[in-house]
Design a protein around this motif. Structure first.
Motif, PDB file in Angstrom:
ATOM      1  N   UNK A 295       0.825  -1.210   0.000  1.00  0.00           N
ATOM      2  CA  UNK A 295       0.000   0.000   0.000  1.00  0.00           C
ATOM      3  C   UNK A 295       0.857   1.257   0.000  1.00  0.00           C
ATOM      4  N   UNK A 296       2.100   1.145   0.513  1.00  0.00           N
ATOM      5  CA  UNK A 296       3.023   2.289   0.492  1.00  0.00           C
ATOM      6  C   UNK A 296       3.899   2.252  -0.751  1.00  0.00           C
ATOM      7  N   UNK A 297       3.506   1.469  -1.728  1.00  0.00           N
ATOM      8  CA  UNK A 297       4.267   1.309  -2.981  1.00  0.00           C
ATOM      9  C   UNK A 297       5.609   0.615  -2.753  1.00  0.00           C
ATOM     10  N   UNK A 298       5.748  -0.046  -1.635  1.00  0.00           N
ATOM     11  CA  UNK A 298       7.009  -0.709  -1.331  1.00  0.00           C
ATOM     12  C   UNK A 298       6.890  -2.213  -1.469  1.00  0.00           C
ATOM     13  N   UNK A 299       7.825  -2.922  -0.870  1.00  0.00           N
ATOM     14  CA  UNK A 299       7.769  -4.386  -0.930  1.00  0.00           C
ATOM     15  C   UNK A 299       8.475  -4.979   0.284  1.00  0.00           C
ATOM     16  N   UNK A 300       8.241  -6.253   0.492  1.00  0.00           N
ATOM     17  CA  UNK A 300       8.922  -6.932   1.597  1.00  0.00           C
ATOM     18  C   UNK A 300       9.443  -8.266   1.069  1.00  0.00           C
ATOM     19  N   UNK A 301      10.660  -8.609   1.480  1.00  0.00           N
ATOM     20  CA  UNK A 301      11.193  -9.908   1.063  1.00  0.00           C
ATOM     21  C   UNK A 301      11.826 -10.588   2.270  1.00  0.00           C
ATOM     22  N   UNK A 302      11.984 -11.886   2.158  1.00  0.00           N
ATOM     23  CA  UNK A 302      12.509 -12.625   3.308  1.00  0.00           C
ATOM     24  C   UNK A 302      13.606 -13.584   2.845  1.00  0.00           C
ATOM     25  N   UNK A 303      14.633 -13.696   3.694  1.00  0.00           N
ATOM     26  CA  UNK A 303      15.676 -14.716   3.470  1.00  0.00           C
ATOM     27  C   UNK A 303      15.769 -15.456   4.783  1.00  0.00           C
ATOM     28  N   UNK A 304      15.914 -16.761   4.704  1.00  0.00           N
ATOM     29  CA  UNK A 304      15.960 -17.497   5.965  1.00  0.00           C
ATOM     30  C   UNK A 304      16.704 -18.818   5.789  1.00  0.00           C
ATOM     31  N   UNK A 305      17.440 -19.200   6.799  1.00  0.00           N
ATOM     32  CA  UNK A 305      18.021 -20.548   6.758  1.00  0.00           C
ATOM     33  C   UNK A 305      17.655 -21.243   8.071  1.00  0.00           C
TER      34      UNK A 305
END
Ligand code: ADP
Length: 506
Positions: free
Chosen positions: A461-471
Motif C-alpha cells: 500500500x506504500x508502494x514498497x515491498x517486503x522480502x525474506x531470506x531465511x536458513x
C-alpha cells in the motif's frame, strides 16, 4: 413478435450481414464512380479523335480545292485510286457556298453539297457570315431528320486571288461515337449488378470465415462458469489477433480462478479458525455443566471459555481489518515523519518483555529518516516483524533492527538468530492464516497466521515491498523497502482512492 420477424432482425443485426452490406455499398459506389470517370474519358478521347480527323480533312480540302470565278475545282490525279478515294471521303459530308449561302456548282454543274450535308440542313446566312469573318474554325453539332448527330468544322477558303472568301464545311457523323459510348454504358450497367452480387457473396463468405472463430471463442467462453473455471479456450495456433484475444481471455480466467480459489481457501480457513475456539468453548461449558461441582471448577471453566472468546474476537477483529484492507476501505493516512523515532518507539515496547526471555534486541537507526507514511500501519508492520523475530528466537539469541536511508527510499531490516523458516514454507508465510506447522504451539498464545499478510499489504500500500531470506536453524531476515517520497499520482491514498488489495502478493 413473430418468429420469422425475429429471425430476420437477428440476421440484419449480425456483424456478418452488416459487413456484407458495407461490402456491397462500397462496391456499388466504387463501380459507379469508376464507370462515370471512365465514360467521360472515353467520350473526351473519341471527341478529340474526331476533331483531329476533321482538322486533317479541312487541311486536305484546302490543298485540293481551288475556287476560280465562283467555280470550285478539285485538283487531283483522277487516275490515282488513292487520291480519288481521299477526295471521295472528303466529300461525304461537305458544302462549298458563297457569302450569301448559295451552294456553288463545278464546271459540270454538280452542286458542291453532299447528300449527308443536305440532310442536316443548309447554313443560315448569319452562321456563314460568322464563319467567314472569324479567324477561328467554327465547330457545330447538328442532327439530321433521323436524329443522327454530325460534327461540322467550317471556315473560309479564299479564291485564287486571295480576295473573296467562300464558306466551306466538312463534317463527320457522330453516330459511331454515340454507339460506342452507348455500348460501353449498357455493358457497364449490365456488369454492375453482377459484380455487386458476387461482391456480396464474397463479403458474406469472407465475413463468415472471419467471424466463425469469434463465434467458436464465444461458445467456448459460454461453457466457462464459476464452477468450471478450469476450462480454457484452445488456441488456434494462427498467432493472429484472435489468438491474442484467446490468450488474453485465458489469462483473465487464470486470474479469476486464482481469486476464486483464494476466496474458497479463505472461507475454509476462516471457518476452521472459528471452529476451534467455538469447539473449545462448547467442550468447557459442557464439562462445567455436567461435571463441575465446586465454584473453583466453574470459575476455571469460565476463565478458559473467556480466553477462547477473546481469541474469537481477536480473529474477528483481524478479519474485519483484512477485509477492509482488501476492499480498499482502509485508506492510508500519510504524514511526513521521522521513521527512526517510530521504529525506536516500537523497539522500546519490546525491550522489557524480551529481556526476561533473554533475547538481545538491538536497533541501528539513523538520526533522521524522513518519510511520508501512515503511522499506524507502519507501527503495526514493524511491531509484527519484531514480535515474530522475538517469538521465534530462543533464549540467548539476538534480534537486530536496522533502518537505512537509501537513494530512492528507506530500507528496514529485521534480522534474528532464531529457528528460521524451511524453504518449503517460505513462499507461503505471507498467505492468510498460514503458520509453519508445529512451530508456535497451540492455545491462546498461538498466532493467527495473519501478521505477515498485514505486513505485505502495508508495504504494498506504500508502494514498497517486503522480502525474506531465511536458513533453518540459523535465523531469518525480513527486508522492507519503502519509497520515501511517493509521486503524488501513484499514491494509493491520493484523492481518497482505495489502496491496493491482494494481501498475499508480495
Ligand atoms: P502469526 O501471526 O501466527 O505469527 P505470521 O503471518 O506473522 O503469523 O507468520 C506466519 C508464519 O511464519 C508463522 O507461523 C511462523 O511460523 C513463520 N515466521 C514468521 N516470522 C518468523 C521468524 N522471524 N522466524 C521464524 N519463523 C517465522
Amino acid at each position: 413478435m413473430p418468429r420469422r420477424v425475429r429471425k430476420f432482425q437477428h440476421i440484419t443485426r449480425s456483424l456478418r450481414f452488416r459487413l456484407t452490406v458495407s461490402y456491397a455499398l462500397f462496391f456499388s459506389v466504387m463501380l459507379i464512380g469508376v464507370g462515370t470517370i471512365y465514360r467521360r474519358n472515353l467520350a473526351t478521347i473519341l471527341d478529340t479523335q474526331i476533331r483531329d480527323g476533321l482538322e486533317q480533312e479541312w487541311a486536305a480540302v484546302k490543298g485540293y480545292l481551288r475556287i476560280e470565278n465562283d467555280r470550285p475545282i478539285w485538283y487531283y490525279d483522277r487516275d490515282d485510286p488513292d487520291e480519288s478515294f481521299i477526295i471521295e471521303r472528303l466529300r461525304r459530308v461537305f458544302v462549298v457556298a458563297d457569302g450569301q449561302g448559295t451552294v456553288l456548282a463545278d464546271a459540270q454543274g454538280n452542286l458542291q453539297i453532299s447528300e449527308a450535308y443536305e440532310s442536316i440542313g443548309r447554313d443560315s446566312p448569319a452562321h456563314i457570315a460568322a464563319a467567314l469573318h472569324s479567324q477561328q474554325p467554327q465547330w457545330e453539332v447538328r442532327k439530321n431528320a433521323k436524329g443522327v448527330p454530325y460534327l461540322l468544322r467550317s471556315g473560309a477558303v479564299y479564291d485564287e486571288n486571295n480576295r473573296k472568301p467562300y464558306f466551306v464545311a466538312v463534317g463527320r457523323s457522330l453516330a459511331d461515337n454515340s454507339h460506342i459510348l452507348e455500348q460501353f454504358t449498357w455493358t457497364y450497367v449490365a456488369i454492375i449488378p453482377l459484380v455487386i452480387v458476387s461482391g456480396c457473396l464474397l463479403g458474406w463468405f469472407l465475413a463468415a470465415r472471419g467471424l466463425t472463430p469469434v463465434l467458436e471463442v464465444a461458445q467456448a467462453a459460454q461453457r466457462i462458469s464459476g464452477s468450471n473455471l478450469r476450462l480454457r479456450i484452445p488456441s488456434r495456433g494462427a498467432h493472429d489477433e484472435l489468438d491474442f484475444l484467446i490468450e488474453t481471455f485465458n489469462r483473465m480466467i487464470d486470474r479469476l480462478e486464482n481469486s476464486f480459489n483464494q476466496i474458497r481457501q479463505f472461507s475454509t480457513d476462516v471457518s476452521h479458525e472459528l471452529r476451534t475456539p467455538i469447539t473449545a468453548i462448547r467442550g468447557q461449558l459442557e464439562v462445567a455443566l455436567f461435571t463441575a461441582s465446586t465454584a473453583d471448577q466453574y470459575r476455571e471453566a469460565m476463565l478458559n471459555s473467556l480466553q477462547d472468546v477473546e481469541r474469537l474476537s481477536q480473529i474477528v477483529r483481524a478479519l474485519l481489518l483484512l477485509s477492509q484492507a482488501e476492499s480498499g476501505q482502509l485508506a492510508l493516512q500519510k504524514t511526513r515523519m521521522n521513521l527512526s523515532e517510530l521504529v525506536a518507539d516500537v523497539v522500546d515496547q519490546f525491550q522489557i518483555p524480551y529481556e526476561e526471555a533473554r533475547v538481545r534486541l538491538t536497533a541501528d537507526l539513523p538520526g533522521d529518516c524522513p518519510a511520508e507514511v501512515d503511522r499506524i500501519q507502519i507501527e503495526r508492520m514493524v511491531s509484527n516483524l519484531v514480535s515474530n523475530a522475538m517469538k521465534f528466537t530462543p533464549a540467548g539469541g539476538e534480534v537486530r533492527v536496522r533502518l537505512r536511508n537509501e537513494t530512492d527510499g528507506v530500507e528496514l531490516v529485521i534480522e534474528d538468530t532464531g529457528c528460521g523458516i524451511a524453504t518449503d514454507h517460505l513462499p507461503h508465510i505471507f498467505d492468510r492464516f498460514y503458520r509453519v506447522p508445529g512451530r508456535d504451539g497451540s492455545g491462546p498464545e498461538r498466532g493467527l497466521g495473519l501478521g505477515l499478510s498485514f505486513v505485505a499489504w502495508i508495504a504494498k500500500a506504500h508502494q514498497g515491498n517486503v522480502r525474506v531470506e531465511s536458513s533453518p536453524g540459523k535465523g531469518s531476515r525480513f527486508v522492507v523497502f519503502l519509497p520515501v517520497s511517493v509521486p503524488a499520482d501513484r499514491r494509493p491514498d491520493a484523492a481518497g482512492t482505495p489502496v491496493a488489495s491482494g494481501m498475499n502478493e508480495l
